[in-house]
Design an enzyme around this catalytic site. Structure first.
Site: not given
Length: 400
Positions: A221, A341, A371
């Site tokens: 991320s 996602d 995600h």
């Protein structure tokens, strides 16, 4: 099922997907982060003493947790000592959670935790995971965590699994996150944060037990943005880069309009630490399995409050910088992303894959994946992704 794309690929194309809500004067600012915690509705913004804007989300009690622990978890976490007390109280409970990363963690993994003072005088939390003593070490993997996250919760299970396959795994909490010193959730300079990580990971790489071994860096991320910035600053530092649902570009059609950017920039100078950006609970978007989503609240030292103004500006600047230099990404590259996602856009990973100059690059998209593909998917999917990472590392170790 994973869709794998290998270099070269002339058939990839970019599609517009709104993974961030458009920003205007009447809409929320929404930036990516990992494994969020649910908070109760926030109180209206008000001016506190010293003309500092203070907005704090109230954390609801965790179901099934004794009142004494909930009292500990509810304390203000701005300072590192407070976060360390909370983590210490919950450490044993976290390891007993009904999650495959904890229940099926390999036995015999050797771990060590410590603090190091960096060149800026900040105490940085560090951790390492080694395979059993009779298992030879193939290489080293250094981890960069996501926004508001830490290397002491779900990643502990991830690291144990990778270590069991013959890797020395190292991680640190960024200043202001997890157990490291600094104001919670505050990034005064993304470039400075990147320099802090480079400094620490160079120390890891210099350890005698890693002499002559290949070194890899894994970013998740926002940690993907950290990893890419590290690579762009020192492209020869790593033998390979692994990115999981990376934050590396904001789609053109959802970038904040120029007037909003100017306002945010001004406010980042006037009240940089203020928690002004509306909080968005992305749990349902980030974690696909309901039972695993409920466990995210046990990540008690994660940053789950409103994003600080300066932090938001630094994240925007970092993604802009990466986008301008994406063709310079030259390291052996593995990018993994959930195809569904809605926190970070998988089409941006396609963009990265297409534009990177790496001659050795692979993109894996996982059907229906959200995600948190390493934490929030069905057990079988989680181990598929982990095994994909390990297989990629193994094949690169054989080439060094």
């Amino acid at each position: 099922m994973a869709v794998e794309l290998r270099f070269p690929s002339s058939e990839l194309s970019l599609f517009s997907q709104k993974c961030f809500a458009p920003i205007n004067h009447r809409q929320n600012v929404r930036l990516p982060f990992t494994c969020p915690r649910k908070t109760t509705p926030e109180s209206p913004m008000s001016w506190g003493s010293g003309h500092r804007l203070v907005v704090t989300a109230k954390k609801p009690p965790i179901d099934g947790v004794p009142a004494e622990l909930n009292k500990i978890a509810s304390q203000k976490l701005d300072s590192a000592p407070a976060r360390r007390r909370v983590r210490s109280a919950f450490k044993e409970l976290q390891q007993q959670l009904d999650h495959c990363l904890f229940k099926m963690a390999p036995a015999g993994i050797r771990t060590e935790e410590w603090y190091e003072c960096n060149s800026r005088g900040l105490n940085i939390f560090c951790k390492r995971w080694f395979p059993e003593s009779d298992v030879g070490i193939k290489g080293a993997v250094c981890f960069c965590h996501g926004y508001g996250d830490t290397c002491t919760f779900f990643f502990d299970g991830i690291a144990r699994y990778i270590a069991a396959s013959g890797y020395a795994v190292y991680a640190m909490d960024y200043p202001g996150f997890g157990l490291s010193e600094g104001l919670h959730g505050y990034i005064p300079s993304f470039d400075e944060l990147v320099d802090d990580v480079i400094e620490q990971y160079k120390k890891f790489k210099g350890r005698p037990e890693l002499n002559g071994l290949p070194h890899f860096i894994l970013g998740q991320s926002m940690g993907g943005a950290v990893t890419l910035k590290i690579h762009l600053k020192e492209p020869k530092l790593w033998d390979g880069v692994v990115l999981v649902a990376p934050m590396c570009k904001i789609a053109d059609d959802v970038k904040p309009p120029e007037p909003v950017l100017k306002l945010l920039k001004l406010m980042s100078h006037v009240v940089p630490k203020a928690k002004l950006l509306p909080n968005v609970d992305l749990g349902e978007l980030a974690i696909r399995e309901t039972n695993k989503r409920k466990l995210a609240v046990y990540n008690v030292i994660s940053y789950g409050d409103r994003m600080r103004v300066k932090t938001a500006m630094e994240l925007l600047k970092a993604t802009d910088d990466i986008e301008k230099q994406v063709e310079k990404v030259s390291s052996p590259l593995l990018v993994l992303h959930g195809a569904a996602d809605k926190v970070t856009d998988p089409q941006i990973s396609r963009f990265l894959y297409e534009k990177a100059s790496s001659k050795d690059k692979t993109l894996k998209l996982y059907e229906e994946g959200f995600h948190c593909i390493l934490e929030g998917e069905p057990d079988e999917r989680i181990f598929t992704v982990l095994n994909d990472i390990i297989s990629w590392l193994d094949s690169r170790c054989s080439l060094t």
